[in-house]
Design a protein around this motif. Structure first.
Motif, PDB file in Angstrom:
ATOM      1  N   ARG A  22       0.859  -1.174   0.000  1.00 59.70           N
ATOM      2  CA  ARG A  22       0.000   0.000   0.000  1.00 59.70           C
ATOM      3  C   ARG A  22       0.896   1.224   0.000  1.00 59.70           C
ATOM      4  N   GLY A  23       0.338   2.352  -0.366  1.00 58.40           N
ATOM      5  CA  GLY A  23       1.111   3.576  -0.454  1.00 58.40           C
ATOM      6  C   GLY A  23       1.729   3.966   0.874  1.00 58.40           C
ATOM      7  N   MET A  24       2.771   4.746   0.805  1.00 59.17           N
ATOM      8  CA  MET A  24       3.492   5.150   1.997  1.00 59.17           C
ATOM      9  C   MET A  24       2.615   6.005   2.912  1.00 59.17           C
ATOM     10  N   PHE A  25       1.752   6.835   2.327  1.00 56.20           N
ATOM     11  CA  PHE A  25       0.971   7.770   3.115  1.00 56.20           C
ATOM     12  C   PHE A  25      -0.457   7.283   3.354  1.00 56.20           C
ATOM     13  N   THR A  26      -0.750   6.039   3.047  1.00 54.15           N
ATOM     14  CA  THR A  26      -2.077   5.485   3.272  1.00 54.15           C
ATOM     15  C   THR A  26      -2.130   4.919   4.680  1.00 54.15           C
ATOM     16  N   SER A  27      -3.060   5.430   5.486  1.00 58.10           N
ATOM     17  CA  SER A  27      -3.145   4.941   6.862  1.00 58.10           C
ATOM     18  C   SER A  27      -4.153   3.812   7.004  1.00 58.10           C
ATOM     19  N   ARG A  28      -5.132   3.745   6.081  1.00 60.64           N
ATOM     20  CA  ARG A  28      -6.120   2.681   6.152  1.00 60.64           C
ATOM     21  C   ARG A  28      -6.596   2.349   4.745  1.00 60.64           C
TER      22      ARG A  28
END
Length: 72
Positions: A22-28
């Protein structure tokens, strides 16, 4: 020595390929069953605004073209 470095690099590369990424800045994770209606509205609103602007500019350009070439 060189073979152990190669094994370590290969195992790290294999680890990154096998894990879900998942992307680095994706938290959920995104919940697609509940759309974010604000974002949907902004997307469609922006699209409509751009098409209206394009249409108005086209009409303005056509009037100018006809005026300069004596077509109207």
């Amino acid at each position: 020595m060189a073979s152990s470095v190669g094994v370590v690099l290969w195992s790290r590369a294999h680890l990154f390929r096998t894990q879900p990424f998942r992307g680095m800045f994706t938290s959920r994770k995104n919940d697609y069953s509940k759309p974010n209606w604000l974002r949907v509205g902004l997307a469609f609103g922006t699209t409509v605004a751009l098409w209206v602007s394009l249409s108005m500019q086209y009409d303005k350009d056509m009037k100018e073209y006809k005026r300069r070439n004596g077509l109207s």
